[in-house]
Motif scaffolding. Structure first.
Motif, mmCIF file in Angstrom:
data_model
loop_
_atom_site.group_PDB
_atom_site.id
_atom_site.type_symbol
_atom_site.label_atom_id
_atom_site.label_comp_id
_atom_site.label_asym_id
_atom_site.label_seq_id
_atom_site.Cartn_x
_atom_site.Cartn_y
_atom_site.Cartn_z
ATOM 1 N N ALA A 183 -50.568 17.168 2.326
ATOM 2 C CA ALA A 183 -51.667 16.398 2.914
ATOM 3 C C ALA A 183 -52.857 17.306 3.180
ATOM 4 O O ALA A 183 -54.002 16.930 2.963
ATOM 5 C CB ALA A 183 -51.206 15.732 4.205
ATOM 6 N N MET A 184 -52.573 18.518 3.645
ATOM 7 C CA MET A 184 -53.673 19.435 3.975
ATOM 8 C C MET A 184 -54.421 19.880 2.715
ATOM 9 O O MET A 184 -55.573 20.254 2.776
ATOM 10 C CB MET A 184 -53.126 20.652 4.704
ATOM 11 N N SER A 239 -53.588 12.111 0.140
ATOM 12 C CA SER A 239 -53.242 11.233 1.246
ATOM 13 C C SER A 239 -52.647 9.966 0.678
ATOM 14 O O SER A 239 -52.715 9.738 -0.535
ATOM 15 C CB SER A 239 -54.496 10.940 2.063
ATOM 16 N N ARG A 240 -52.069 9.147 1.565
ATOM 17 C CA ARG A 240 -51.401 7.967 1.015
ATOM 18 C C ARG A 240 -51.279 6.832 2.028
ATOM 19 O O ARG A 240 -51.466 7.032 3.231
ATOM 20 C CB ARG A 240 -50.008 8.322 0.513
ATOM 21 N N ARG A 280 -56.994 5.500 7.882
ATOM 22 C CA ARG A 280 -56.271 6.677 8.334
ATOM 23 C C ARG A 280 -56.115 7.683 7.189
ATOM 24 O O ARG A 280 -56.333 8.875 7.348
ATOM 25 C CB ARG A 280 -54.891 6.256 8.852
ATOM 26 N N ALA A 281 -55.781 7.137 6.012
ATOM 27 C CA ALA A 281 -55.606 8.015 4.858
ATOM 28 C C ALA A 281 -56.926 8.673 4.477
ATOM 29 O O ALA A 281 -56.974 9.854 4.130
ATOM 30 C CB ALA A 281 -55.041 7.228 3.685
ATOM 31 N N HIS A 301 -56.288 15.073 11.290
ATOM 32 C CA HIS A 301 -55.470 16.246 11.617
ATOM 33 C C HIS A 301 -55.649 17.420 10.650
ATOM 34 O O HIS A 301 -55.820 18.555 11.090
ATOM 35 C CB HIS A 301 -53.999 15.839 11.694
ATOM 36 N N PRO A 302 -55.633 17.180 9.337
ATOM 37 C CA PRO A 302 -55.635 18.328 8.419
ATOM 38 C C PRO A 302 -56.865 19.224 8.527
ATOM 39 O O PRO A 302 -56.770 20.401 8.246
ATOM 40 C CB PRO A 302 -55.560 17.669 7.038
ATOM 41 N N THR A 313 -58.254 11.928 6.349
ATOM 42 C CA THR A 313 -57.804 13.282 6.022
ATOM 43 C C THR A 313 -58.760 13.982 5.057
ATOM 44 O O THR A 313 -58.525 15.120 4.683
ATOM 45 C CB THR A 313 -56.410 13.251 5.363
ATOM 46 N N PHE A 350 -48.546 3.262 2.750
ATOM 47 C CA PHE A 350 -47.140 2.932 2.516
ATOM 48 C C PHE A 350 -46.970 1.466 2.181
ATOM 49 O O PHE A 350 -47.709 0.610 2.673
ATOM 50 C CB PHE A 350 -46.306 3.277 3.749
ATOM 51 N N GLN A 400 -46.638 1.792 7.531
ATOM 52 C CA GLN A 400 -46.094 2.761 8.494
ATOM 53 C C GLN A 400 -47.193 3.127 9.487
ATOM 54 O O GLN A 400 -47.745 4.218 9.452
ATOM 55 C CB GLN A 400 -45.627 4.028 7.774
ATOM 56 N N ILE A 401 -47.484 2.171 10.344
ATOM 57 C CA ILE A 401 -48.578 2.407 11.274
ATOM 58 C C ILE A 401 -48.002 2.876 12.604
ATOM 59 O O ILE A 401 -46.842 2.641 12.894
ATOM 60 C CB ILE A 401 -49.391 1.106 11.412
ATOM 61 N N MET A 436 -57.786 8.503 14.056
ATOM 62 C CA MET A 436 -58.067 9.879 14.483
ATOM 63 C C MET A 436 -56.967 10.837 14.008
ATOM 64 O O MET A 436 -57.229 11.990 13.689
ATOM 65 C CB MET A 436 -58.218 9.944 15.999
ATOM 66 N N ILE A 437 -55.730 10.330 13.975
ATOM 67 C CA ILE A 437 -54.624 11.154 13.478
ATOM 68 C C ILE A 437 -54.936 11.686 12.085
ATOM 69 O O ILE A 437 -54.620 12.816 11.735
ATOM 70 C CB ILE A 437 -53.328 10.307 13.423
#
Lengths: 297, 392, 261, 327
Positions: free
Chosen positions: C77-78, C82-83, C165-166, C105-106, C169, C85, C89-90, C101-102
């Motif tokens: 992911a870093m 990204s993906r 979310r994806a 992260h990367p 990243t 599901f 998968q929330i 916001m998650i």
């Protein structure tokens, strides 16, 4: 005492203790197979088996054999009540909830037992009228050990027949293999969960009754038996009944040989170390399930 | 849906009601306190693993409270006993002692039952200056002497001395010890090892078992493989009854000695036939029936035994006796000096020839235990009963 | 042009059952590429291997000329993959905004210490994360739902959160696993539009989808998978006329165009 | 941190500061001190269980390690309690690392049992390593903390000392939850796979939070041992791990305020329940079971939610009535 007879003595001890661990592990397996739950109150079923039997035979003077079946019946009922009261009402419980619920159930049963029987330790008379140990050279075997092994073997056979030759048993195995598929072909999954709790309570009760004459019994016995039984179940491969029995003997022998040849100080830690070791070496679980397959579910 | 919610509400409602009731009760009890009673605190391990100590202690203390009040209290002041449970746990003991001192303002405290809990509460009573008469055995409680702390049980080391003296007489010099891993067993193990050289005794095997152990054949097989002439089994928990059973199973015919922690007839019942012939030192309470009438303790012992067994329908144990001695010491001091803690403390410190269940107490500023090894009698089990072993 | 993602001779078996065999393909930058195939063909398995959830039994994967088949998921992911599901998968224990916001992260760094003591750097970074997340929520049209919990949203909206979310990243390649499943026609069009807009941002998209209208409309390249093997590859027209593909899909309604109600 | 949290925290701080001025009785102060000490552990557990979704049935072990480390260093080696405290934190954290690294690869029941076994092993070590721990009888004479010449022996000063630490840890934990790391932790609870695919190093974070909660346990142990001045293994049995879990569950696992509330309830209530002394184990079991079945969000949030629903329901009914009347 010669080395050989010492060794033999430790083996006798280990086999007797190991049989009990194996039976507790069987109880874990039955519920795990049907529901995927590890019932942390498993040890309490063992304790209750012993305690109810004591009340019946020494208190109410019920004959041994009758007492045996009534005790198993009562504990089976308690197992079913636990399922109906604590597991059944949950809708889509998380694993965390299930863990805490079974822990709570175990404390509740323990507290209830303390309430009924107090904190005293009790004993039962041995099953055979002759309590004379049987000699093998310098080593000797307690007749109760033979009873323990015999009853364990009988329970195994009954279980095997139940799971392989009865409709209900087959239905339970179907649940274990695939819950969704089982429910699609008309198996009442909820009923199977109830049955699995009842059955594992019954197995626990049998174990409790047969060890009481040698190991005594009090309200606070369950936890340690549960932990060791779980260690056994994991070593044998969670869900595998033959594995449970073999692992029971392995852990029993490790304990008695460890206490005999190394030191008795850390005897209780042996089963726990085996548990950690097995869990850590094969982190995905013993059944060979890997992280990937778990994700697939 | 609505049904479920109603159910939930009801549960919450009941919970709140129960809580309110409990909280309310505390207030009511305080409000109706009697006129000027003398308050004495009692802290015992009524629940938990050491409840076999705390239960008879609590019963005994309640019995004395009744007796004192039945005869009109102490110069008209009723005796009020406030009993707290430690569950054998230090944290709870500390809280309980603080409650007794700072909320209930008791004149003195008897207990705790266990050595560990006693050690934990000593700093608190010493700081505040509250009389504490402990029912726990460890010698560390009174050695070094602490100003405000006394104890009534006999010393472990005296029990060991009595066993070793007896062994010397019988020509036993090589022994195996097997001890429980509790505070009591651990203290005994230390004393057994410490005093053995003084009596020319060699310890050839040193085994332990946990209070939850179900089988000691492994440990005993190790002992069997040595040339030990006797086994000493030192423990206070029920698991000790498995040792004689297992010894019988292993056909070990050497004599078995146990500690004063065996002083509970239930343990004999648990061990069954295997208990026959076990030798152990204990206070004379257990074998009061076989005690000669000339013994100065006989009257006190038979009185206590009779009263206790009549009231509680269970056989008396030496543990309750410790509370008997402790509370009577306090009550006597109260009668002689009035409710002045410092005076009561001094009164106990100079008590001589006090005949208790544990022995005849002679306290002094140097000795807050008051008993010697003569407090112990060697007993044995015969026909499922405790009897005085006698000098044969 | 150098491919962004290169997969070579991929094989995966589960306890003796072969799920993928000899799968090779590439994804070039800034393209929409779809993987299609009947149920159980191994489409999602490819995604799970690319994103490091499964490790391949055999085969190699390069991302921007770097081997990634031995890396664990978070490192992949870093690196910019990204993906989403298939079975959403929330994070139901967090608000919509926090979910996005998650995704930041990367590319953020604040560790335990700076988070606990709210250091200046952490404060600045938090602001950056917040504005990026808000930007993306606006991009997918959910800015007004930011402080709600996902469980109170529709299935489509949850899908959109996953996409936002994806995107958070800052990926160069995004794997969308059946983004239109369970959506009605209107919602599907919206998703198609969104996928286009993502591509316009310069991001490559690898898509698994059953909705053939959607696939044929938006993708430039298509791979067809059957029983774990690639049976065809090319642009939509080539694939539609491929005999093997027709044979595979024979009788499958979905493949026949314009038959949807 | 949101405004709501800030106000609540200010209210809590005010309450804590004022409390001993109103209730100066050392008995009550003692209970409040235990409340503070246990809160340290339950805050850590709440982060681990409630936020990260990883269970532990062995946290009493870290508490015990902290207590024994601090106790042994300050008595047998004559070191300052402050050094003991630092050593306690680091040893507990180190042990958490060693056990957590393999254990946290496990999930659900396996993790529960692994931590349970770990707790039991540590308990056995406390009992059996007699030369170091004093065995089952434990040891006493442990000195109190002091700052310069000022001893923190009195309940009054120790109360402020302990609660100063607790409030600091609490604030730090709230900061943590509402930050990049906190979101990462919560995402692990939500869906571990998805979290990994968003670049969250899940095993790393799980281990970090486990070590953090272990360190808090060690700190609590040190604070405990220099207050009680005596230590024996009984305090750190598996049953205490379960009591800690009950505290977290009663307050509500998914909210860090629940940790402090639940701890308050289960520390203070038993003092009132002394009348029920014999049945406390029964009550613990019933409370835990009841909470999990009827109020899985915990007592605080659960009751709050029910009240809210009731109010909404009533409003709806009133609306309906109004509508009827207007017709």
């Amino acid at each position: 005492m010669s080395f050989f007879s010492q060794l033999l003595q430790y083996v006798f001890t280990g086999v007797a203790v190991g049989a009990i661990y194996g039976m507790v592990a069987l109880g874990f397996n039955i519920i795990y197979n049907a529901t995927g739950i590890i019932n942390l109150a498993q040890g309490e079923f063992v304790m209750l088996g012993g305690m109810v039997m004591i009340s019946l035979t020494t208190g109410l003077k019920v004959p041994m054999i009758l007492g045996f079946f009534i005790s198993v019946g009562i504990v089976t009922l308690i197992g079913a009540v636990i399922e109906r009261g604590a597991i059944h009402p949950l809708k889509n419980p998380s694993v965390m909830t299930l863990i805490i619920i079974t822990v709570a159930a175990s404390i509740l049963l323990k507290g209830g037992a303390m309430f009924i029987w107090g904190k005293q330790t009790y004993t039962l008379p041995a099953f055979s009228s002759s309590t004379k140990p049987i000699s093998f050279g310098e080593a000797s075997l307690n007749p109760q050990t033979i009873w323990i092994l015999g009853i364990m073997a009988a329970s195994m056979i009954v279980l095997a027949i139940f799971f392989n030759f009865t409709m209900t048993g087959k239905a339970m195995r179907a649940c274990a293999a695939n819950k969704l598929a089982a429910s699609l072909v008309g198996v009442n999954v909820k009923l199977m969960v109830l049955l699995s709790f009842a059955l594992s309570a019954a197995i626990g009760a049998v174990a409790g009754i047969i060890i009481t004459p040698v190991a005594l019994m009090d309200y606070d016995r369950g936890t340690m038996l549960a932990i060791k039984g779980f260690a056994t179940a994991v070593l044998g491969g969670l869900g595998s009944n033959i594995g449970a029995v073999i692992a029971g003997f392995i852990i029993g022998l490790m304990e008695s040989l460890g206490a005999g040849f190394i030191s008795s100080s850390y005897k209780d830690a042996i089963a726990l170390l085996v548990l950690l070791f097995v869990l850590f070496i094969r982190p995905g679980g013993i059944m060979g399930t890997t992280g990937e397959e778990k994700f697939k579910k | 849906m609505v049904g479920v919610r109603k159910n939930r509400l009801r549960v919450v409602g009941i919970f709140i009601f129960v809580m309110a009731f409990i909280l309310g009760q505390g207030v009511i009890f305080q409000g109706f306190a009697a006129k000027k009673p003398y308050k004495i605190g009692g802290i015992f391990a009524i629940t938990g693993g050491a409840s076999f100590l705390g239960e008879p202690e609590k019963n005994t203390a309640r019995m004395i409270e009744e007796m004192v009040n039945a005869r009109g209290g102490i110069y008209g002041h009723p005796l009020k006993l406030i009993i707290e449970d430690t569950a054998g746990d230090e944290t709870k003991a500390v809280n309980a002692v603080k409650k007794l001192i700072y909320r209930d303002h008791v004149l003195a405290i008897i207990g705790p039952s266990r050595s560990g809990t006693t050690m934990a509460v000593i700093p608190i009573v010493e700081k505040k200056g509250v009389l504490l008469v402990s029912c726990a055995a460890a010698e560390a409680i009174v050695s070094p002497v602490k100003k405000w702390v006394f104890k009534t049980p006999q010393k472990d080391s005296d029990a060991v001395r009595r066993i070793y003296e007896y062994m010397n007489k019988k020509g036993i010099s090589r022994i195996a010890i097997i001890t429980g891993t509790t505070g009591f067993g651990d203290q005994g193990r230390k004393k057994l090892k410490e005093l053995a050289p003084d009596y020319g005794i060699t310890i050839v095997a040193d085994e332990t078992y946990s209070p939850k152990d179900t089988d000691m054949t492994a440990q005993l097989t190790r002992i069997k493989a040595t040339d030990a002439q006797a086994v000493v089994n030192w423990s206070i928990v029920p698991a000790q009854s498995i040792v004689p059973k297992n010894m019988r199973q292993l056909k070990m015919n050497i004599p078995l000695f146990q500690s004063h922690g065996f002083g509970n007839i239930k343990y004999v019942e648990l061990a069954g036939e295997a208990a026959e012939g076990i030798i152990f030192p204990a206070g004379r309470l257990l074998a009061v029936d076989t005690l000669p009438d000339t013994n100065p303790q006989k009257d006190v012992l038979s009185f206590y035994k009779e009263e206790y067994e009549k009231r509680f329908k269970e056989s008396v144990s030496t543990f309750g006796g410790h509370a008997w001695d402790a509370l009577w010491l306090v009550v006597n001091a109260l009668e002689e000096t009035g409710p002045r803690p410092e005076a009561m403390r001094e009164n106990i410190e100079y008590t001589k020839e006090f005949v208790g269940t544990g022995g005849i107490f002679n306290f002094s500023p140097e000795d807050h235990s008051g008993l010697t090894k003569e407090a112990f009698e060697m007993l044995t089990v015969k026909g499922g009963k405790f009897v005085v072993l006698g000098e044969d | 042009m150098n491919p962004l993602l290169r997969i070579e001779d991929l094989r995966k078996e589960f306890g003796g059952i072969v799920a993928l065999e000899g799968v090779s393909f590439t994804v070039i930058p800034n393209i929409i590429k779809a993987i299609i195939g009947p149920n159980g063909a191994g489409k999602t398995t490819i995604f799970n291997i690319i994103s490091g959830i499964y490790s391949p039994s055999k085969g190699k994967i390069w991302f921007k000329e770097e081997r990634i088949d031995k890396l664990s998921s978070h490192l992949i992911a870093m690196r910019g993959i990204s993906r989403t599901f298939q079975n959403v998968q929330i994070f139901n224990n967090m608000t919509v905004l926090e979910n996005v916001m998650i995704g930041c992260h990367p590319w953020t760094r604040s560790g335990f210490f700076s988070c606990v003591f709210k250091t200046k750097g952490n404060y600045k970074e938090e602001k950056k994360i917040y504005s990026r997340a808000m930007e993306l929520l606006e991009f997918v049209g959910l800015a007004d739902k930011r402080s709600l919990f996902p469980s109170s949203l529709t299935f489509q909206q949850q899908r959109l959160i996953e996409i936002a979310r994806a995107l958070a990243t800052n990926p160069e390649l995004i794997l969308l696993d059946e983004p239109a499943a369970g959506l009605n026609a209107r919602e599907t069009i919206k998703i198609a539009e969104l996928i286009y807009r993502i591509k316009e941002e310069g991001i490559s998209i690898l898509l698994v989808e059953h909705d053939m209208d959607l696939v044929m409309d938006i993708s430039q390249e298509i791979i067809v998978l059957n029983s774990g093997r690639v049976i065809a590859e090319g642009n939509p027209r080539e694939v539609q006329n491929n005999e093997k593909v027709i044979a595979t899909y024979l009788g499958e309604k979905e493949f026949v165009k314009d038959k949807k109600p | 941190m949101g405004k709501k949290n800030l106000y609540a925290l200010a209210a809590l701080t005010g309450f804590i500061v004022v409390l001993p001025l109103v209730i100066g009785n050392p008995y009550y102060l003692g209970i409040f001190i235990f409340w503070g000490i246990y809160s340290l552990i339950t805050i850590g557990l709440s982060l681990l269980i409630g936020y990260t979704g990883q269970i532990s049935l062995g946290h009493a072990a870290f508490f015990g390690i902290g207590a024994y480390t601090s106790g042994i260093l300050s008595t047998r080696f004559g070191l300052s309690p402050w050094i003991g405290m630092i050593a306690a934190i680091f040893l507990a954290a180190g042990l958490a690392f060693v056990i957590g690294a393999p254990a946290l690869k496990l999930k659900g029941h396996y993790l529960a049992m692994a931590t349970l076994a770990f707790g039991e092993i540590i308990y056995i070590v406390f009992n059996q390593w007699i030369s170091l721990t004093g065995g089952p009888s434990g040891f006493g004479g442990i000195p109190a903390f002091s700052i310069g010449n000022f001893s923190l022996e009195s309940d009054f000063s120790y109360y402020y000392f302990v609660w100063g630490i607790v409030l600091f840890v609490f604030l730090a934990s709230i900061n943590l939850i509402h930050s990049r790391v906190g979101r990462a932790l919560r995402s692990i609870h939500g869906s571990e796979v998805a979290a990994r695919c968003m670049g969250v190093n899940t095993s790393g974070y799980k281990l970090k939070i486990f070590v953090f909660s272990g360190a808090l346990g060690g700190l609590a142990g040190s604070l405990y041992v220099h207050f009680v001045t005596f230590v024996s293994p009984g305090t750190f049995s598996v049953m205490f791990s379960i009591v800690l879990l009950t505290m977290v569950a009663v307050g509500g696992m998914t909210n860090i305020w629940g940790a402090i509330t639940g701890t308050a309830i289960l520390t203070i209530l038993p003092e009132y329940l002394r009348a029920f002394q014999d049945y406390d184990i029964l009550i613990y079991g019933a409370v835990l079971l009841g909470i999990m079945i009827f109020l899985p969000e915990g007592l605080v949030l659960g009751v709050f939610n029910i009240m809210r629903k009731k109010i909404i329901l009533r409003e709806v009914e009133e609306e309906k009535l109004k509508l009827k009347k207007s017709r």
